[in-house]
Scaffold this active site. Structure first.
Site, mmCIF file in Angstrom:
data_model
loop_
_atom_site.group_PDB
_atom_site.id
_atom_site.type_symbol
_atom_site.label_atom_id
_atom_site.label_comp_id
_atom_site.label_asym_id
_atom_site.label_seq_id
_atom_site.Cartn_x
_atom_site.Cartn_y
_atom_site.Cartn_z
ATOM 1 N N ARG A 212 0.829 -1.220 0.000
ATOM 2 C CA ARG A 212 0.000 0.000 0.000
ATOM 3 C C ARG A 212 0.859 1.264 0.000
ATOM 4 N NH1 ARG A 212 -1.913 2.244 4.304
ATOM 5 N NH2 ARG A 212 -2.227 0.321 5.474
ATOM 6 N N TYR B 67 -17.090 13.729 -16.104
ATOM 7 C CA TYR B 67 -17.403 12.304 -15.956
ATOM 8 C C TYR B 67 -18.415 12.159 -14.807
ATOM 9 C CZ TYR B 67 -16.749 7.372 -15.053
ATOM 10 O OH TYR B 67 -16.962 6.036 -14.862
ATOM 11 N N ASP C 199 -8.343 16.298 -16.208
ATOM 12 C CA ASP C 199 -8.571 14.881 -16.483
ATOM 13 C C ASP C 199 -8.236 14.657 -17.959
ATOM 14 O OD1 ASP C 199 -9.703 12.430 -17.246
ATOM 15 O OD2 ASP C 199 -11.281 12.567 -15.727
ATOM 16 N N LYS D 198 -9.038 3.173 -19.471
ATOM 17 C CA LYS D 198 -9.479 3.456 -20.829
ATOM 18 C C LYS D 198 -8.333 3.246 -21.828
ATOM 19 C CE LYS D 198 -13.101 4.458 -18.399
ATOM 20 N NZ LYS D 198 -13.422 5.791 -17.914
HETATM 21 C C1 LIG Z 1 -13.881 6.392 -16.715
HETATM 22 C C2 LIG Z 1 -13.515 7.782 -16.403
HETATM 23 C C3 LIG Z 1 -13.200 8.175 -15.097
HETATM 24 C C4 LIG Z 1 -13.277 7.218 -13.925
HETATM 25 O O1 LIG Z 1 -12.325 6.205 -14.051
HETATM 26 P P1 LIG Z 1 -12.475 4.742 -13.391
HETATM 27 O O2 LIG Z 1 -11.213 4.082 -13.806
HETATM 28 O O3 LIG Z 1 -13.706 4.117 -13.968
HETATM 29 O O4 LIG Z 1 -12.600 4.947 -11.928
HETATM 30 C C5 LIG Z 1 -12.828 9.482 -14.887
HETATM 31 N N1 LIG Z 1 -12.784 10.378 -15.893
HETATM 32 C C6 LIG Z 1 -13.079 10.041 -17.164
HETATM 33 C C7 LIG Z 1 -13.013 11.074 -18.232
HETATM 34 C C8 LIG Z 1 -13.472 8.734 -17.461
HETATM 35 O O5 LIG Z 1 -13.776 8.413 -18.726
#
Ligand SMILES: *Cc1c(COP(=O)(O)O)cnc(C)c1O
Length: 394
Positions: free
Chosen positions: A60, A113, A185, A210
């Protein structure tokens, strides 16, 4: 401050994770599937805990497989350091919960998101943090929302559903000299297509689930920024909230990043063709894709982004029923949420992810009845277009 490199991005995406020299000379980073690490003696244990000796203690707090992923991501974003965590949301929450205290204020984009939005809108007020959501396509809205207590400006670009684009240079200028931390992001673009840190943004967040992973087989998140902030996060919200990434997931992300540039090139090429095809189709009312001349911010997209990405949204003339029919008619496109995979994924928010949201609220968030979201994959684009065609015309 941006880092300088001997090699170009494509080369670094393949070679940048060689920080950890393993004992047996394995080409790939081993999966250190161990929760804890052995000390030689009590003095070593003490020295590691007080930071006088480098070395691992407990997963951790750090793990060599995680660490290679962190070095890789810092390298690709042009940042001093990075932290890998268990999901994109673990990344978002670790950063904002560290930077914001009771009484503080944040300005956030009004297109975020979904879970980021609910964290900001529903949870942060419980800790007496105030959030103002503004349409950031006009930087004046950001300027006007700033208060003395503003500590963070949070952006996501491009953002669902309209793939609107925020001018990051403007955001950097607004925050300058105000002791405000800027966060972007960068999930939709990846560092291959957009590097906010090099533009002066302080912190970059990724859902590595992603495009970075790219194969739909793991969940992970990454935080990228200055050494000082990464140290601070490691000692606070990352360690104490504990949303860390497991060694196997870190390994899968390291593996995915090796092919990031070739996947993104193909995805962008396919997306351009598919967006054009949709724009010309008689069942389609409107297409949102930053690579189309018809996108209201096409020129900003060209300036800020290396390419236009793989996310397309489009509005069907037939509304709700047409959307549902298309979902049930596609044979190749996969009916699933998430994005950034090698397969083309399709989703109809009104009948799926946002089904429980009342229509008026859906409309306010830009989720119209006929809106369809496509995450373009690496297939032959002709096959994807034929599938969409038969689905819309069936
Ligand atoms: C999917 C997504 C998130 C969240 O990510 P997780 O891995 O599902 O927790 C945050 N921001 C964007 C733009 C996303 O597409």
């Amino acid at each position: 401050m941006a880092r300088e490199y001997k090699h170009k991005f494509e080369t670094r995406a393949v070679h940048a994770d060689e920080g950890h020299k393993n004992e047996v000379g394995a080409l790939r980073t081993p999966i250190y599937q161990s929760s804890t690490f052995v000390f030689d003696n009590v003095e070593q244990g003490a020295n590691r805990f007080c930071g006088e000796e480098a070395g691992y203690i407990y997963t951790r707090l750090g793990n060599p497989t995680q660490r290679d992923l962190e070095k890789q991501m810092a390298n690709l974003e042009g940042a001093e350091d990075a932290i890998a965590v268990g999901s994109g949301m673990a990344a978002v929450s670790a950063v904002v919960m560290n930077l914001l205290n009771s009484g503080d204020h944040m300005v956030a984009s009004d297109t975020l998101y979904g879970c980021t939005h609910s964290l900001f809108d529903e949870l942060l007020p419980n800790w007496n943090v105030d959030v103002t959501f503004v349409d950031m396509t006009d930087p004046d809205n950001v300027r006007n929302a700033i208060r003395n207590s503003t500590k963070v400006i949070y952006t996501e670009t491009p953002a669902n559903p309209t793939l609107s684009i925020i001018d990051l240079n403007e955001i950097v200028n607004i925050a300058k000299d105000k002791n405000i931390t800027t966060i972007t992001d960068n999930t939709f673009m990846t560092p291959y297509l957009q590097r906010p840190i090099e533009m002066g943004i302080d912190v970059v967040i990724h859902s590595a689930t992603k495009y970075l992973g790219g194969h739909g087989d793991t969940i992970g998140g990454v935080i990228v920024g200055s050494q000082e902030l990464m140290n601070e996060l490691r000692m606070t919200t990352v360690k104490d909230f504990g949303g860390i990434i497991g060694p196997f997931d870190a390994f899968l992300l390291l593996r995915g990043i090796k092919t990031l540039t070739v996947r993104m090139d193909k995805i962008c090429e396919n997306a351009k063709k598919i967006a054009k095809f949709l724009e010309e189709h008689s069942e389609v009312e409107r297409v949102y894709y930053p690579g189309l001349e018809s996108h209201p911010q096409h020129s900003l997209a060209k300036k800020q982004m290396g390419d236009f990405g793989g996310m397309i949204t489009f509005e069907l003339k037939g509304g709700y029923e047409a959307g549902k029919k298309l979902m049930n008619s596609v044979e190749l496109c996969v009916l699933a949420v998430s994005l950034g995979d090698v397969d083309t994924l399709i989703q109809h928010p009104a009948s799926m992810t946002h089904y429980v949201v009342p229509p008026e609220e859906r409309e306010k968030a830009g989720i119209t009845d006929g809106l369809v979201r496509l995450s373009v994959g690496i297939e032959d684009p002709e096959d994807v277009m034929n599938d969409l065609k038969q689905g819309m015309e069936s």
